[in-house]
Write a protein that holds these residues in place. Sequence first.
Motif, PDB file in Angstrom:
ATOM      1  N   ILE A 151      55.728 -99.352  38.024  1.00 41.70           N
ATOM      2  CA  ILE A 151      55.959 -97.098  37.263  1.00 41.70           C
ATOM      3  C   ILE A 151      56.332 -96.910  38.066  1.00 41.70           C
ATOM      4  CG2 ILE A 151      54.481 -95.442  36.350  1.00 41.70           C
ATOM      5  CD1 ILE A 151      52.179 -97.521  36.031  1.00 41.70           C
ATOM      6  N   ALA A 152      55.897 -96.747  39.370  1.00 39.54           N
ATOM      7  CA  ALA A 152      56.820 -95.836  40.812  1.00 39.54           C
ATOM      8  C   ALA A 152      58.369 -96.285  40.717  1.00 39.54           C
ATOM      9  CB  ALA A 152      56.452 -96.252  42.320  1.00 39.54           C
ATOM     10  N   VAL A 153      59.149 -97.429  40.139  1.00 43.78           N
ATOM     11  CA  VAL A 153      60.198 -97.785  40.328  1.00 43.78           C
ATOM     12  C   VAL A 153      60.951 -97.557  39.317  1.00 43.78           C
ATOM     13  CG1 VAL A 153      61.620 -99.911  40.374  1.00 43.78           C
ATOM     14  CG2 VAL A 153      59.874 -99.972  42.407  1.00 43.78           C
ATOM     15  N   ALA A 154      60.403 -97.741  38.164  1.00 44.77           N
ATOM     16  CA  ALA A 154      60.806 -97.940  36.439  1.00 44.77           C
ATOM     17  C   ALA A 154      60.737 -96.115  36.666  1.00 44.77           C
ATOM     18  CB  ALA A 154      59.563 -98.473  35.580  1.00 44.77           C
ATOM     19  N   THR A 155      59.798 -94.868  36.688  1.00 45.05           N
ATOM     20  CA  THR A 155      59.760 -93.777  36.212  1.00 45.05           C
ATOM     21  C   THR A 155      61.065 -93.088  37.639  1.00 45.05           C
ATOM     22  OG1 THR A 155      58.106 -93.832  37.810  1.00 45.05           O
ATOM     23  CG2 THR A 155      58.030 -94.095  35.295  1.00 45.05           C
ATOM     24  N   GLY A 156      60.828 -94.026  39.149  1.00 44.04           N
ATOM     25  CA  GLY A 156      61.717 -92.710  39.721  1.00 44.04           C
ATOM     26  C   GLY A 156      62.612 -92.544  39.854  1.00 44.04           C
ATOM     27  N   PRO A 157      63.712 -92.370  39.150  1.00 45.43           N
ATOM     28  CA  PRO A 157      65.318 -92.097  38.676  1.00 45.43           C
ATOM     29  C   PRO A 157      64.503 -90.132  37.614  1.00 45.43           C
ATOM     30  CG  PRO A 157      65.915 -93.449  38.114  1.00 45.43           C
ATOM     31  CD  PRO A 157      64.432 -93.881  39.011  1.00 45.43           C
ATOM     32  N   LEU A 158      63.914 -91.320  36.587  1.00 41.83           N
ATOM     33  CA  LEU A 158      63.386 -89.333  35.831  1.00 41.83           C
ATOM     34  C   LEU A 158      62.463 -89.065  36.892  1.00 41.83           C
ATOM     35  CD1 LEU A 158      62.780 -88.163  32.848  1.00 41.83           C
ATOM     36  CD2 LEU A 158      60.596 -90.358  33.053  1.00 41.83           C
ATOM     37  N   ILE A 159      61.671 -89.073  37.159  1.00 41.29           N
ATOM     38  CA  ILE A 159      61.082 -88.153  38.809  1.00 41.29           C
ATOM     39  C   ILE A 159      61.610 -87.791  39.525  1.00 41.29           C
ATOM     40  CG2 ILE A 159      59.103 -87.460  39.943  1.00 41.29           C
ATOM     41  CD1 ILE A 159      57.229 -90.646  38.505  1.00 41.29           C
ATOM     42  N   GLY A 160      62.550 -88.150  39.616  1.00 42.62           N
ATOM     43  CA  GLY A 160      63.055 -87.053  40.765  1.00 42.62           C
ATOM     44  C   GLY A 160      64.996 -86.439  39.444  1.00 42.62           C
ATOM     45  N   GLY A 161      64.617 -87.198  39.157  1.00 39.92           N
ATOM     46  CA  GLY A 161      65.497 -85.776  38.730  1.00 39.92           C
ATOM     47  C   GLY A 161      64.198 -84.955  37.291  1.00 39.92           C
ATOM     48  N   ALA A 162      63.734 -84.298  36.795  1.00 35.89           N
ATOM     49  CA  ALA A 162      62.619 -83.713  36.886  1.00 35.89           C
ATOM     50  C   ALA A 162      62.624 -83.277  37.350  1.00 35.89           C
ATOM     51  CB  ALA A 162      61.135 -84.106  36.408  1.00 35.89           C
ATOM     52  N   LEU A 163      61.566 -83.379  38.763  1.00 37.00           N
ATOM     53  CA  LEU A 163      61.997 -81.742  40.102  1.00 37.00           C
ATOM     54  C   LEU A 163      63.431 -81.566  40.449  1.00 37.00           C
ATOM     55  CD1 LEU A 163      60.231 -85.011  42.362  1.00 37.00           C
ATOM     56  CD2 LEU A 163      58.332 -82.425  41.350  1.00 37.00           C
ATOM     57  N   THR A 164      63.929 -82.520  41.108  1.00 37.97           N
ATOM     58  CA  THR A 164      65.902 -81.328  40.858  1.00 37.97           C
ATOM     59  C   THR A 164      66.203 -80.497  39.642  1.00 37.97           C
ATOM     60  OG1 THR A 164      66.239 -83.309  41.961  1.00 37.97           O
ATOM     61  CG2 THR A 164      67.914 -81.955  41.306  1.00 37.97           C
ATOM     62  N   GLU A 165      66.138 -80.748  39.023  1.00 40.07           N
ATOM     63  CA  GLU A 165      66.454 -79.956  38.329  1.00 40.07           C
ATOM     64  C   GLU A 165      65.096 -78.753  37.899  1.00 40.07           C
ATOM     65  OE1 GLU A 165      66.883 -79.511  33.058  1.00 40.07           O
ATOM     66  OE2 GLU A 165      66.742 -81.501  34.207  1.00 40.07           O
ATOM     67  N   ASN A 166      64.224 -78.975  37.498  1.00 37.93           N
ATOM     68  CA  ASN A 166      63.296 -78.336  37.668  1.00 37.93           C
ATOM     69  C   ASN A 166      62.876 -77.351  38.621  1.00 37.93           C
ATOM     70  OD1 ASN A 166      62.531 -78.027  34.457  1.00 37.93           O
ATOM     71  ND2 ASN A 166      61.892 -80.407  35.240  1.00 37.93           N
ATOM     72  N   LEU A 167      62.490 -77.979  40.202  1.00 38.63           N
ATOM     73  CA  LEU A 167      62.410 -77.199  41.339  1.00 38.63           C
ATOM     74  C   LEU A 167      63.626 -77.272  42.713  1.00 38.63           C
ATOM     75  CD1 LEU A 167      58.504 -78.762  41.705  1.00 38.63           C
ATOM     76  CD2 LEU A 167      58.948 -76.457  40.764  1.00 38.63           C
ATOM     77  N   SER A 168      63.866 -78.348  42.779  1.00 38.83           N
ATOM     78  CA  SER A 168      64.860 -78.306  43.682  1.00 38.83           C
ATOM     79  C   SER A 168      65.179 -79.929  43.974  1.00 38.83           C
ATOM     80  CB  SER A 168      65.241 -77.355  44.918  1.00 38.83           C
ATOM     81  OG  SER A 168      64.145 -77.844  45.710  1.00 38.83           O
ATOM     82  N   TRP A 169      66.235 -80.368  44.676  1.00 39.36           N
ATOM     83  CA  TRP A 169      66.401 -82.066  45.377  1.00 39.36           C
ATOM     84  C   TRP A 169      65.154 -81.872  46.332  1.00 39.36           C
ATOM     85  CZ3 TRP A 169      67.423 -82.742  50.523  1.00 39.36           C
ATOM     86  CH2 TRP A 169      67.759 -81.717  51.041  1.00 39.36           C
ATOM     87  N   GLN A 170      64.996 -81.047  47.336  1.00 43.30           N
ATOM     88  CA  GLN A 170      64.428 -81.004  48.444  1.00 43.30           C
ATOM     89  C   GLN A 170      62.813 -81.197  47.984  1.00 43.30           C
ATOM     90  OE1 GLN A 170      66.221 -78.428  47.771  1.00 43.30           O
ATOM     91  NE2 GLN A 170      66.964 -77.733  49.603  1.00 43.30           N
ATOM     92  N   TRP A 171      62.154 -81.098  46.490  1.00 46.46           N
ATOM     93  CA  TRP A 171      60.908 -81.116  46.355  1.00 46.46           C
ATOM     94  C   TRP A 171      60.503 -83.282  45.472  1.00 46.46           C
ATOM     95  CZ3 TRP A 171      56.183 -79.368  45.862  1.00 46.46           C
ATOM     96  CH2 TRP A 171      56.215 -77.762  46.019  1.00 46.46           C
ATOM     97  N   ILE A 172      61.849 -83.964  45.347  1.00 48.11           N
ATOM     98  CA  ILE A 172      61.551 -85.060  45.801  1.00 48.11           C
ATOM     99  C   ILE A 172      60.955 -85.974  46.805  1.00 48.11           C
ATOM    100  CG2 ILE A 172      63.425 -85.575  44.109  1.00 48.11           C
ATOM    101  CD1 ILE A 172      65.015 -86.654  45.978  1.00 48.11           C
ATOM    102  N   PHE A 173      61.052 -84.950  48.079  1.00 45.05           N
ATOM    103  CA  PHE A 173      60.791 -85.216  49.300  1.00 45.05           C
ATOM    104  C   PHE A 173      58.919 -84.852  49.259  1.00 45.05           C
ATOM    105  CE2 PHE A 173      65.180 -86.122  49.973  1.00 45.05           C
ATOM    106  CZ  PHE A 173      65.038 -87.283  50.021  1.00 45.05           C
ATOM    107  N   TRP A 174      59.534 -83.758  49.048  1.00 47.88           N
ATOM    108  CA  TRP A 174      58.007 -82.677  49.415  1.00 47.88           C
ATOM    109  C   TRP A 174      56.696 -83.792  48.941  1.00 47.88           C
ATOM    110  CZ3 TRP A 174      57.367 -80.202  52.976  1.00 47.88           C
ATOM    111  CH2 TRP A 174      58.131 -78.629  53.638  1.00 47.88           C
ATOM    112  N   VAL A 175      56.565 -84.061  47.147  1.00 48.93           N
ATOM    113  CA  VAL A 175      55.756 -84.193  46.689  1.00 48.93           C
ATOM    114  C   VAL A 175      54.937 -85.216  46.950  1.00 48.93           C
ATOM    115  CG1 VAL A 175      57.317 -86.164  45.501  1.00 48.93           C
ATOM    116  CG2 VAL A 175      55.066 -85.408  44.020  1.00 48.93           C
ATOM    117  N   ASN A 176      55.911 -86.120  48.541  1.00 49.61           N
ATOM    118  CA  ASN A 176      54.878 -87.372  48.745  1.00 49.61           C
ATOM    119  C   ASN A 176      54.149 -86.236  49.854  1.00 49.61           C
ATOM    120  OD1 ASN A 176      56.669 -88.999  48.245  1.00 49.61           O
ATOM    121  ND2 ASN A 176      58.109 -88.484  49.402  1.00 49.61           N
ATOM    122  N   VAL A 177      53.729 -85.741  50.839  1.00 43.21           N
ATOM    123  CA  VAL A 177      53.380 -84.890  51.915  1.00 43.21           C
ATOM    124  C   VAL A 177      52.155 -84.674  51.295  1.00 43.21           C
ATOM    125  CG1 VAL A 177      53.015 -82.703  53.206  1.00 43.21           C
ATOM    126  CG2 VAL A 177      55.739 -83.495  52.781  1.00 43.21           C
TER     127      VAL A 177
END
Length: 479
Positions: A151-177
Motif C-alpha cells: 500500500i505504501a508503494v502504491a499510494t506513495g505518489p498520491l500521498i506525496g501529491g496530497a501533502l505537497t498540494e494541501n500543506l507543503s513539500w516539507q510535510w512528505i518528511f514531517w509525516v514520518n516524525v
Amino acid sequence: MKQQREQRVRGGSAVWAVVITSAAGFITALDNLIVTTALPSIRKDLGGGLEDLEWTVSAYTLTFAVLLMFGASLGDRFGRRKMFAIGLAIFTTASAAAALAPGMGELIAARAAQGVGSAIVTPLTLTLLSAAVPAERRGAALGVWGAASGIAVATGPLIGGALTENLSWQWIFWVNVPLGLALIPFALLRLNESRGPNPTLDLVGTVLASGGLFGIVYALVRGNADGWTSTPVLGGFFTGTALLVGFVLYELRAKSPMLPMRLFRHRSFSAINAASLLMLLGMFGSIFLLSQYLQTVGGYSPMQAGIRMLPWTAMPMIAGPLAGALSDRIGGAPVVTAGMTLNAIGLGLWALTVQPHEVYSHMLPALIVCGIGLGMFFAPSANLVLSTVRPEEQGIASGANNAIREVGGAIGVASLAAVFSAQGGYGSASQFVDGLIPALWTGAGAVALAAAVALLMPRRHKATDHAPGSTPAGAPVTT
C-alpha cells in the motif's frame, strides 16, 4: 492456567510485533516514491537542476541498497530490537532534517541518512516478526506486513501529491516524525530481543560495494554537465568499476561475506537478479520522469498527478495476487517473463503517444499495461529467488535480491535522466518531451532485455524447491 497465561502473552506479543513491524515497513517503503510528485515543488522552492532532483531520489535508494544486508548483520550482532529502534531513530531524525533543509545539498544529505535508517529497519522487521509469530500463523502475519509495504508503494505518489498540494513539500518528511517517535518506545517495550547466528560484520565488503556504486551513479549523474570524457566522469566510472570488481573478489574469499558469490552459480538465481536490476532500472527511471511530466507539461497539481499515476503504481495490488496464483499453476518464470514484456510494451506505448500538449486518456493504456506487468513481476520473481537456495540461505538471498532491485532503481534514475537531459530539458513542453521520448525508449529497452534474460530460467521449478516461509520476499519492492 499458567500455560493459558503464557499463550495469551505470546499471542499479545505476536499482535504487537505485527503492528509495529508493519507500521515501520509502511513508512520506510513510503519514502521510495512519496518524493516523486513533490520534485517540481522542491525544485521551485530550493532551486537546483535535474542532477539535484536525481540525488534527492537516488541518495535514499542507493544508501538503502548498499547497507540493506549490513543492517541485518548489525541486528544479528548487537540485538535486533535494539538496532531496530536505533534504525527508527536515524530514519526519524533524518526525516526532520529533510523537512528543515534550507538547500538541496542539505536535503540530499538528509535523504542519504534516511536510507541508512531504512537499511537497518527494513530487514529487521522480517526477523522480528518471524521470531514473534508462531509458525502456524506466520503466513497471515507476513501477509499483513507485505500488504502494508505494498500500500505504501502504491499510494506513495498520491500521498506525496496530497501533502505537497494541501500543506507543503516539507510535510512528505514531517509525516514520518510522529510515526517514528511513537514506534520507538513501543518497539523497546513490546518486542523481544534476539540475536542471529552470524554476528560477523562485513565492513570491507560494505565499503567496496558502497564506493563502487556511488562512483558509477555519480558519473551517470554528472555526465552531461561535465562531459562524458571529462576526468571526474571517467574517474567515477573507472573507480566505481574497479571497486565493484574488488568487492566480488573479496566476497569470494571472505569467511562471512555480505553477499555470498556461490549463490550466483545457480543459473536461475543469476538470471532473476540480473532481470530484476534491469526491470527496476527501466521502471523507476520512468516513474521519476512521469511525475514531472504530468506537472511540468500537463499542468496538473501534485495531488492530481499522484492520482493519475495510480493505474501504474496501484495496479500491482490487483494483478499481484492473480499472478501469484498463476505462477503456482504454470511456474514463476513464464509469469515473470510475461510481466517484463508487458512493461516494455507499456513504456513503448507511452513513448509513441507522449506529446507536448498532454492528453491523459492517450497515456492511460500505457500506464495500465505497465501496472499489470509490474504486478506480474514482484511476487513470482521473489519466489523464484527463494526456490534457488537452501532454506537456511533464504534470508541472504532475499536481502540480495532486494538490494539489487534498489541498485537498479538508483541506476535507472541516473541513466534515464542522463538521456533526458542530453536530448531535452525544462525550458518548454516541447523540450521536455524531446528528452522524455528517448529516455522512455531506453527504459523500454532495459526492460525488454530483462525479459530476454528471464528466458534463461527453467520454465518450471519443482514444488519441493519452494521452501516454507518464502512469503517475506514476496512483498512488493520498496523502490
